[in-house]
Design a protein around this motif. Structure first.
Motif, mmCIF file in Angstrom:
data_model
loop_
_atom_site.group_PDB
_atom_site.id
_atom_site.type_symbol
_atom_site.label_atom_id
_atom_site.label_comp_id
_atom_site.label_asym_id
_atom_site.label_seq_id
_atom_site.Cartn_x
_atom_site.Cartn_y
_atom_site.Cartn_z
ATOM 1 N N ALA A 165 1.543 -5.568 9.150
ATOM 2 C CA ALA A 165 1.180 -4.062 9.353
ATOM 3 C C ALA A 165 2.085 -2.874 9.379
ATOM 4 O O ALA A 165 1.205 -1.504 9.297
ATOM 5 N N ILE A 166 3.216 -3.157 9.195
ATOM 6 C CA ILE A 166 4.158 -1.713 8.958
ATOM 7 C C ILE A 166 4.261 -2.221 7.902
ATOM 8 O O ILE A 166 4.388 -0.768 6.977
ATOM 9 N N VAL A 167 4.187 -3.026 6.687
ATOM 10 C CA VAL A 167 3.819 -2.191 5.299
ATOM 11 C C VAL A 167 2.693 -1.610 5.622
ATOM 12 O O VAL A 167 2.829 -0.324 4.166
ATOM 13 N N GLY A 168 1.585 -1.977 6.304
ATOM 14 C CA GLY A 168 0.200 -0.711 5.777
ATOM 15 C C GLY A 168 0.423 -0.008 6.065
ATOM 16 O O GLY A 168 -0.780 0.488 6.048
ATOM 17 N N ARG A 169 1.569 0.426 7.400
ATOM 18 C CA ARG A 169 1.100 1.728 7.673
ATOM 19 C C ARG A 169 1.113 3.243 6.371
ATOM 20 O O ARG A 169 0.362 3.367 6.741
ATOM 21 N N VAL A 170 1.963 2.676 5.540
ATOM 22 C CA VAL A 170 1.584 4.033 4.478
ATOM 23 C C VAL A 170 0.162 3.741 3.890
ATOM 24 O O VAL A 170 0.046 5.424 3.688
ATOM 25 N N GLY A 171 -0.083 2.839 3.518
ATOM 26 C CA GLY A 171 -1.963 2.965 3.127
ATOM 27 C C GLY A 171 -2.517 3.593 3.321
ATOM 28 O O GLY A 171 -3.177 4.123 3.446
ATOM 29 N N LEU A 172 -2.597 3.621 5.047
ATOM 30 C CA LEU A 172 -3.830 3.585 6.102
ATOM 31 C C LEU A 172 -2.892 5.268 5.857
ATOM 32 O O LEU A 172 -4.531 6.184 6.229
ATOM 33 N N ALA A 173 -2.068 5.919 6.153
ATOM 34 C CA ALA A 173 -1.723 7.078 6.654
ATOM 35 C C ALA A 173 -2.620 8.221 5.011
ATOM 36 O O ALA A 173 -3.308 8.906 5.409
ATOM 37 N N GLU A 174 -2.123 6.958 4.184
ATOM 38 C CA GLU A 174 -2.294 7.878 2.483
ATOM 39 C C GLU A 174 -4.414 7.692 2.985
ATOM 40 O O GLU A 174 -5.047 8.852 2.331
ATOM 41 N N THR A 175 -5.040 6.871 3.013
ATOM 42 C CA THR A 175 -6.578 6.658 3.494
ATOM 43 C C THR A 175 -6.831 8.061 4.362
ATOM 44 O O THR A 175 -8.140 8.371 3.834
ATOM 45 N N ILE A 176 -6.023 7.771 5.411
ATOM 46 C CA ILE A 176 -6.655 9.240 6.292
ATOM 47 C C ILE A 176 -6.198 10.511 5.726
ATOM 48 O O ILE A 176 -7.055 11.526 5.405
ATOM 49 N N GLU A 177 -5.769 10.448 5.081
ATOM 50 C CA GLU A 177 -4.809 11.790 4.247
ATOM 51 C C GLU A 177 -6.070 12.163 3.004
ATOM 52 O O GLU A 177 -7.093 13.558 2.508
ATOM 53 N N ILE A 178 -6.678 11.281 3.058
ATOM 54 C CA ILE A 178 -7.619 11.181 1.330
ATOM 55 C C ILE A 178 -8.847 11.576 2.461
ATOM 56 O O ILE A 178 -9.571 12.620 1.728
ATOM 57 N N ALA A 179 -9.341 10.756 3.396
ATOM 58 C CA ALA A 179 -10.615 11.300 4.201
ATOM 59 C C ALA A 179 -10.367 12.866 4.440
ATOM 60 O O ALA A 179 -11.731 13.300 4.605
ATOM 61 N N ALA A 180 -9.690 13.212 4.852
ATOM 62 C CA ALA A 180 -9.318 14.600 5.469
ATOM 63 C C ALA A 180 -9.461 15.750 4.209
ATOM 64 O O ALA A 180 -9.930 16.824 4.284
ATOM 65 N N GLN A 181 -9.095 15.361 2.879
ATOM 66 C CA GLN A 181 -9.577 15.880 1.851
ATOM 67 C C GLN A 181 -11.224 16.159 1.312
ATOM 68 O O GLN A 181 -11.675 16.496 0.125
ATOM 69 N N THR A 182 -11.742 15.071 2.017
ATOM 70 C CA THR A 182 -13.025 15.179 1.246
ATOM 71 C C THR A 182 -14.044 16.392 1.968
ATOM 72 O O THR A 182 -13.730 17.568 3.002
ATOM 73 N N LYS A 183 -15.523 16.688 2.400
ATOM 74 C CA LYS A 183 -16.275 17.345 2.747
ATOM 75 C C LYS A 183 -16.666 17.051 4.030
ATOM 76 O O LYS A 183 -17.990 17.345 5.233
#
Length: 383
Positions: free
Chosen positions: A183-201
């Motif tokens: 879960a600790i390892v996975g936090r960076v990937g989720l943060a990036e996923t949220i960033e990706i969603a934020a860059q969509t329409k």
């Protein structure tokens, strides 16, 4: 060396935390499913920090990857599906009886993933261009977590573009500590996923984390806040933590680091959640947020708390399995006000009337954030 009886007790505890038994689910890829046809198909867009696998039935493993992988799945909903359940097979799924991955297409990179999400969003009306990100809990393989996302999307009739973030759970009953580390390892990937969603329409992004997945969510929000990416947090239009398996003191520290939490921020708790009771024992008696041990603190941080202790058994997975909650979210002004548009305060009388319209929903207890309690107190009673 652990005495045999204590080892058995430990296995019973983690079995209860797992909440499942029997053969683990498989996707049905590649084209191995046989039998009838699915009754509905739910597209799920995957972002994962799991390593790719050579096993075609489970294309991503429990291995930890430092880079995100992306894909699109079409998940078939079986004709005999019962709302709240995820009907799976550990061998060869029958699409008429089991959740099945009908199609799987890897997506090359981040840019291509954004383009795929935008293409899906553009098929919807402007007011419905929402992204729903689901983060699974402890002891899930890739098939089980994908299917849960599809079940939520289908049963709650979300209409959103569904994104599944899969962190590298060990998908094994004894691997609770491995999953906590993952879960600790996975936090960076989720943060990036949220960033990706934020860059969509997308006009709105909603984030839901279940159990240990809620810990991943809080760590990802903390990572975004502390690395100067607060603008990404402002793109979130709602965060829900369902049965969060988080130590209450750890949660307070995470919330302090995040600062202003995205709004609305909702936590679903249950005093009857046996899984979190066992988790508390493993953690030396420290209370879990999802057990509702300190609701006043959560309210003070601007968090709405839904106490589902008396809703359909109040189990660890009641957020996904409760037909009462499904009907409430579908029909009730209460849930829309609480989870979607908290800017419009409702009187306590109106809230009670909304809940009473759904059979069984009067057992739901809603604890509003402290700032809304003052606003509601200023609303004249209904006549």
């Amino acid at each position: 060396m652990i005495p045999a009886n204590r080892a058995l007790a430990f296995l019973l505890i983690v079995s209860a935390l797992a909440g499942c038994g029997g053969p683990r689910a498989v996707t049905g890829l590649p084209g191995s499913a046989t039998g009838g046809a699915s009754s509905a198909v739910v597209p799920i867009y995957l972002a994962t920090s799991r390593e790719r696998s050579d096993n075609p039935a489970l294309p991503y493993s429990a291995g930890r990857s430092q880079e995100l992988a992306f894909a699109e799945f079409d998940i078939g909903i079986p004709a005999g599906h019962r709302p709240g359940r995820v009907e799976t097979s550990g061998r060869v799924p029958d699409p008429a009886r089991h959740f099945t991955a009908l199609a799987y297409a890897p997506i090359a990179d981040r840019r291509a993933f954004i383009d795929a999400l935008d293409a899906a969003l553009e098929k919807r009306k402007p007011e419905s261009r929402e992204i729903f990100i689901f983060v699974h809990g402890y002891n899930n393989n890739i098939a089980e977590s994908l299917f849960r996302n599809a079940q939520l999307t289908h049963d709650y009739e979300m209409g959103s573009v569904s994104v599944h973030y899969a962190w590298p759970s060990g998908a094994s009953i004894p691997l609770y500590v491995f999953d906590r580390d993952s879960a600790i390892v996975g936090r960076v990937g989720l943060a990036e996923t949220i960033e990706i969603a934020a860059q969509t329409k997308a006009t709105r992004i909603v984030l839901l984390g279940h159990s240990m997945g809620a810990y991943v969510v809080m760590e990802a929000l903390r990572d975004l806040a502390m690395s100067g990416r607060g603008r990404t947090l402002k793109r979130l239009g709602g965060v829900v933590l369902a049965a969060p398996d988080i130590d209450i003191d750890a949660f307070q520290s995470q919330a302090d680091d995040i600062g202003t939490l995205p709004q609305p921020f909702t936590i679903i708790v249950s005093r009857r959640d046996r899984a979190l009771g066992f988790s508390r024992r493993i953690a030396g008696g420290h209370p879990r947020v999802g057990s509702g041990s300190d609701i006043a603190f959560l309210q003070s941080r601007g968090i709405t708390v839904l106490d589902v202790s008396d809703i359909d058994g109040g189990s660890h997975g009641v957020f996904a399995s409760s037909e009462t909650l499904m009907k409430l979210i579908d029909n009730s002004r209460l849930m829309r006000a609480t989870l979607e548009d908290e800017q419009t305060a409702m009187s306590p009388t109106a809230l009670a009337a909304s809940a009473a319209a759904v059979e069984g929903a009067t057992s739901l207890t809603v604890f509003l954030p402290a700032r809304l309690i003052g606003r509601l107190a200023a609303v004249p009673p209904a006549r």
